[in-house]
Design a protein around this motif. Structure first.
Motif, PDB file in Angstrom:
ATOM      1  N   THR A 165      -1.709 -58.093  16.951  1.00 13.34           N
ATOM      2  CA  THR A 165      -2.277 -58.234  17.978  1.00 13.34           C
ATOM      3  C   THR A 165      -3.288 -57.696  17.594  1.00 13.34           C
ATOM      4  N   ALA A 166      -4.048 -58.009  19.120  1.00 16.87           N
ATOM      5  CA  ALA A 166      -5.600 -57.326  19.190  1.00 16.87           C
ATOM      6  C   ALA A 166      -5.476 -55.969  19.490  1.00 16.87           C
ATOM      7  N   ALA A 167      -4.847 -55.577  19.791  1.00 17.22           N
ATOM      8  CA  ALA A 167      -4.911 -53.920  20.326  1.00 17.22           C
ATOM      9  C   ALA A 167      -4.026 -53.021  18.549  1.00 17.22           C
ATOM     10  N   PRO A 168      -4.192 -52.116  18.504  1.00 14.52           N
ATOM     11  CA  PRO A 168      -4.289 -51.397  17.205  1.00 14.52           C
ATOM     12  C   PRO A 168      -2.444 -50.752  17.647  1.00 14.52           C
ATOM     13  N   ASP A 169      -2.273 -50.610  18.571  1.00 16.69           N
ATOM     14  CA  ASP A 169      -0.577 -49.873  18.787  1.00 16.69           C
ATOM     15  C   ASP A 169       0.104 -51.182  19.640  1.00 16.69           C
ATOM     16  N   GLN A 170      -0.427 -52.313  18.920  1.00 14.13           N
ATOM     17  CA  GLN A 170       0.694 -53.127  19.600  1.00 14.13           C
ATOM     18  C   GLN A 170       1.520 -54.262  18.584  1.00 14.13           C
ATOM     19  N   TRP A 171       2.050 -54.900  18.465  1.00 15.06           N
ATOM     20  CA  TRP A 171       2.445 -55.605  17.009  1.00 15.06           C
ATOM     21  C   TRP A 171       3.619 -56.729  18.167  1.00 15.06           C
ATOM     22  N   LEU A 191       7.380 -58.153  22.765  1.00 17.18           N
ATOM     23  CA  LEU A 191       5.638 -57.074  22.113  1.00 17.18           C
ATOM     24  C   LEU A 191       6.325 -55.759  21.809  1.00 17.18           C
ATOM     25  N   ILE A 192       5.994 -55.001  20.686  1.00 16.91           N
ATOM     26  CA  ILE A 192       6.484 -53.879  20.399  1.00 16.91           C
ATOM     27  C   ILE A 192       5.117 -53.053  20.580  1.00 16.91           C
ATOM     28  N   THR A 193       5.512 -51.625  21.289  1.00 15.90           N
ATOM     29  CA  THR A 193       4.430 -50.951  21.313  1.00 15.90           C
ATOM     30  C   THR A 193       4.574 -49.247  21.323  1.00 15.90           C
ATOM     31  N   ALA A 194       3.463 -49.006  20.780  1.00 16.87           N
ATOM     32  CA  ALA A 194       3.905 -47.652  19.924  1.00 16.87           C
ATOM     33  C   ALA A 194       2.755 -46.910  20.230  1.00 16.87           C
ATOM     34  N   SER A 195       2.445 -45.156  19.979  1.00 14.78           N
ATOM     35  CA  SER A 195       2.381 -44.770  20.629  1.00 14.78           C
ATOM     36  C   SER A 195       2.595 -42.741  20.040  1.00 14.78           C
TER      37      SER A 195
END
Length: 316
Positions: free
Chosen positions: A207-213, A276-280
């Motif tokens: 996606t446009a965010a580096p920590d979201q897919w 949406l998968i988000t990671a931190s």
């Protein structure tokens, strides 16, 4: 790592064969379980054999992929349900939460398949009308009699009629629905970014965010979709968490093993809406602490799944 104290002393002669249908796997070669035997009230011993290599859960830097343990435990859930608690075939078994922890030094892969023993205690058992509806499994995992890891999981069991009422219009198996919409022909992440060799095994799209897919669903995947289902399988979500843990660390990840998973399943992840998968990466509390990554899966503005992944250097 805290081990469960058991008095299991099951010999190979006491072990009973594992019917393939009791593992909910259609491909015989993917059945990891080799035997089972009661070991006391609400206790059971299960044996498994991990192949020297695997088409999907391949060794990492000479160590077995810990996700083989996750799949072994997943197969143990239907085995115990059907063999020990007389749950009929056709009932739906749904994960509520699942945690495992392994000792990296015990995962070395040799020149032959690896035999594993699971000592399982069943707790917090609930029934309705005499039929199992949920239970918790506390598991001690051994290799050659030595500690390999521990696990803790809870799942529920639903009769087909009840399950259909729960699922409503979404009770439609994967073979009957179109692929999950991903906003067009979105490619998956480069395999190297998620420690995979083949694009067919990547389950995340950028996606446009580096920590979201976006979760990528491939109904033709021979391991993750061994049989038609009506929602994203738990093992797909665990794999997404593992790959997200790699991706969010970037070049720092290297050859790492997911040595601890702490996961919770809140809602079904559906096939007809993007997920949406988000990671931190969690900040380290003390020097030398193993990296931990928090991963969530959200669909239709609701959290469906969460997982905390602890990773270790596979070469250490």
């Amino acid at each position: 790592m805290t081990l469960v104290s058991h008095a299991h002393s099951t010999s190979q002669a006491q072990l009973r064969p594992v019917p393939q249908e009791f593992t909910h796997k259609r491909v015989r070669a993917e059945v990891l379980l080799t035997g089972w035997a009661p070991a006391g009230e609400d206790r059971v011993t299960v044996t498994a054999r991990w192949p020297r290599t695997h088409s999907f859960y391949a060794p990492v830097a000479g160590r077995h992929d810990p996700m083989l343990l996750a799949e072994t435990l997943r197969q143990s859930i239907p085995l115990i349900s059907h063999a020990l608690y007389d749950v009929p075939l056709g009932h739906h078994l749904i994960w509520q939460h699942f945690t495992y922890e392994v000792t990296p030094g015990a995962l070395w892969a040799g020149d032959a398949p690896m035999d594993v023993e699971l000592r399982i205690t069943c707790e917090d058992i609930t029934r309705r009308g005499g039929r199992l509806t949920a239970l918790t499994m506390v598991i001690e995992i051994l290799r050659d009699g030595l500690p390999l890891g521990t696990a803790h999981t809870r799942f529920s069991s639903h009769a087909p009629a009840i399950y259909r009422r729960l699922r409503g219009e979404r009770c439609t198996v994967s073979s009957d629905v179109a692929p999950m919409p991903l906003g067009g022909a979105v490619p998956v992440l480069p395999p190297a970014l998620v420690n995979r060799e083949h694009a067919d095994d990547v389950v995340l799209c950028p996606t446009a965010a580096p920590d979201q897919w976006l979760l990528h669903v491939d109904y033709a995947h021979p391991i993750l979709f061994d049989h038609p289902v009506d929602h994203a399988p738990g093992m797909l979500l665990l794999e997404a968490a593992r790959q997200a843990a790699h991706a969010v660390q970037g070049a720092r990840a290297g050859a790492v093993l997911p040595v601890r998973f702490e996961s919770a399943f809140f809602r079904y992840v559906e096939f007809d809406a993007p997920c949406l998968i988000t990671a931190s990466v969690e900040p380290a509390v003390y020097p030398g602490e193993r990296p931990c990554v928090s991963v969530t899966a959200r669909q239709e503005d609701t959290e469906a799944f969460s997982c905390r992944v602890t990773v270790a250097d596979a070469t250490a």
